[in-house]
Design a protein around this motif. Structure first.
Motif, mmCIF file in Angstrom:
data_model
loop_
_atom_site.group_PDB
_atom_site.id
_atom_site.type_symbol
_atom_site.label_atom_id
_atom_site.label_comp_id
_atom_site.label_asym_id
_atom_site.label_seq_id
_atom_site.Cartn_x
_atom_site.Cartn_y
_atom_site.Cartn_z
ATOM 1 N N LYS A 47 0.846 -1.180 0.000
ATOM 2 C CA LYS A 47 0.000 0.000 0.000
ATOM 3 C C LYS A 47 0.891 1.243 0.000
ATOM 4 C CE LYS A 47 -4.090 -1.947 2.278
ATOM 5 N NZ LYS A 47 -5.032 -1.580 1.190
ATOM 6 N N ALA A 48 0.270 2.419 -0.121
ATOM 7 C CA ALA A 48 1.053 3.652 -0.214
ATOM 8 C C ALA A 48 1.878 3.907 1.040
ATOM 9 C CB ALA A 48 0.132 4.842 -0.485
ATOM 10 N N ASN A 49 1.398 3.439 2.206
ATOM 11 C CA ASN A 49 2.133 3.654 3.453
ATOM 12 C C ASN A 49 3.137 2.552 3.758
ATOM 13 O OD1 ASN A 49 0.491 1.535 4.192
ATOM 14 N ND2 ASN A 49 -0.637 2.646 5.775
ATOM 15 N N GLY A 50 3.334 1.631 2.814
ATOM 16 C CA GLY A 50 4.326 0.574 2.989
ATOM 17 C C GLY A 50 3.808 -0.681 3.647
ATOM 18 N N THR A 51 2.522 -0.714 4.055
ATOM 19 C CA THR A 51 1.968 -1.912 4.681
ATOM 20 C C THR A 51 1.573 -2.932 3.620
ATOM 21 O OG1 THR A 51 -0.246 -0.934 4.726
ATOM 22 C CG2 THR A 51 1.157 -0.623 6.672
ATOM 23 N N ALA A 52 1.301 -4.154 4.087
ATOM 24 C CA ALA A 52 1.009 -5.258 3.168
ATOM 25 C C ALA A 52 -0.322 -5.055 2.448
ATOM 26 C CB ALA A 52 0.990 -6.570 3.929
ATOM 27 N N ILE A 53 -0.406 -5.504 1.207
ATOM 28 C CA ILE A 53 -1.662 -5.453 0.472
ATOM 29 C C ILE A 53 -2.591 -6.563 0.968
ATOM 30 C CG2 ILE A 53 -0.575 -4.452 -1.568
ATOM 31 C CD1 ILE A 53 -0.745 -7.227 -2.885
ATOM 32 N N SER A 54 -3.894 -6.387 0.764
ATOM 33 C CA SER A 54 -4.867 -7.407 1.153
ATOM 34 C C SER A 54 -5.092 -8.370 -0.009
ATOM 35 C CB SER A 54 -6.193 -6.751 1.554
ATOM 36 O OG SER A 54 -6.706 -5.977 0.496
ATOM 37 N N ILE A 55 -5.243 -9.651 0.325
ATOM 38 C CA ILE A 55 -5.353 -10.717 -0.673
ATOM 39 C C ILE A 55 -6.711 -11.389 -0.549
ATOM 40 C CG2 ILE A 55 -4.364 -12.866 -1.537
ATOM 41 C CD1 ILE A 55 -2.470 -10.505 -1.799
ATOM 42 N N GLY A 56 -7.396 -11.586 -1.672
ATOM 43 C CA GLY A 56 -8.640 -12.338 -1.698
ATOM 44 C C GLY A 56 -8.522 -13.556 -2.594
ATOM 45 N N TRP A 57 -9.224 -14.622 -2.226
ATOM 46 C CA TRP A 57 -9.119 -15.886 -2.974
ATOM 47 C C TRP A 57 -10.521 -16.436 -3.179
ATOM 48 C CZ3 TRP A 57 -4.108 -16.821 -4.247
ATOM 49 C CH2 TRP A 57 -3.811 -18.000 -4.934
#
Length: 287
Positions: free
Chosen positions: A207-217
């Motif tokens: 993300k823009a703040n450097g945190t992990a992106i969210s994943i959907g399956w």
């Protein structure tokens, strides 16, 4: 500054569509620029179209760059840009602004598509959208590479997917040094909706703040997702003197050797891609 439509141009080889200003409501025209052929160049165009697709391109080695495209749709499946049955395409340095619909879709067995330094912006707060829109999606396509891409959504009143994979077999795509920043907390930055097999490789995607992106399956979706990060290493004495020809080794959480290099005269090793996380349809593991 002319306002007009370039549409349904087939068999166009080496054609250039550049520096056009295409604006207005195109209720009767399906595309602003539609072209099929080889070595097509679509660059430096300003397209402001509320109702329909701005660019539709197919053929071999199309080059689409430095375009500014705006659109607004009440159908989540309508794309601002569609790359269809294309091979060896480069989509670079474009700025895409969509309300509703899709910013970009890649379909029709497109192969070897590179997307680089593009900016995608989606806002839905003030517009009624049917369905769940995505910023970028692709179906029945392969060997897709995203480099230095920026996906943003703002003031979204409905769920949005950043990057969506639809119904496809043996898809392989790579994304690195990119940002996927979806504002709605119940949305996914990346969604494997219905891929049947393949590899999805992310390196330094946050993300823009450097945190992990969210994943959907999605239910029944398959394939292998790999999340990587870059490692840079500097070796020096406590007094700051750089250490050359020093062995630097790295191990995973099971104490398995992952890399083993010697530093150069600047105390550094070559940048390394490290695997953090892998998952498929049954779950994930951390390295």
């Amino acid at each position: 500054s002319t306002s007009y439509v370039i549409s349904d141009i087939t068999g166009c080889h080496g054609c250039n569509f550049t520096y056009n200003n295409l604006t207005g409501l195109r209720a009767s025209a399906l595309y602003e620029i539609k072209s099929a052929g080889n070595n097509i160049n679509i660059s430096y165009n300003l397209i402001k179209n509320i109702n329909n697709t701005g660019i539709f391109v197919s053929g071999n080695t199309p080059f689409i760059s430095n375009n500014e495209i705006y659109g607004r749709f009440n159908n989540y499946a309508t794309p601002l840009v569609q790359i269809n049955w294309a091979k060896n395409a480069l989509f670079a340095n474009n700025r895409i602004h969509a309300q509703g619909g899709l910013d970009l879709i890649i379909v029709g067995n497109a192969i070897n598509i590179t997307l680089k330094n593009n900016y995608y912006n989606k806002s839905l707060n003030s517009y009624n959208v049917v369905g769940t829109p995505a910023i970028v999606s692709f179906y029945t396509s392969n060997n897709i590479t995203f480099v230095n891409e920026s996906f943003y959504s703002y003031n979204a009143s409905v769920n949005i997917t950043g990057l969506l994979i639809g119904n496809v077999y043996n898809v392989n795509f790579t994304m690195y040094n990119s940002i996927i920043n979806i504002s709605n907390g119940s949305s996914f930055d990346f969604l494997n909706a219905n891929a049947k097999s393949g590899y999805f490789n992310f390196t330094n995607v946050t993300k823009a703040n450097g945190t992990a992106i969210s994943i959907g399956w999605g239910a029944g979706a398959n394939g292998t997702l790999n999340m990587h990060w870059w490692l840079d290493s500097l070796s020096n004495h406590s007094n700051g003197t750089l250490l050359s020809n020093v062995n630097v080794s790295g191990y995973d959480n099971l104490n398995r050797l992952i890399f083993n290099q010697f530093t150069n005269s600047n105390g550094r090793i070559a940048t390394i891609s490290l695997l953090e996380y892998t998952r498929n349809n049954t779950g994930g593991t951390t390295s």
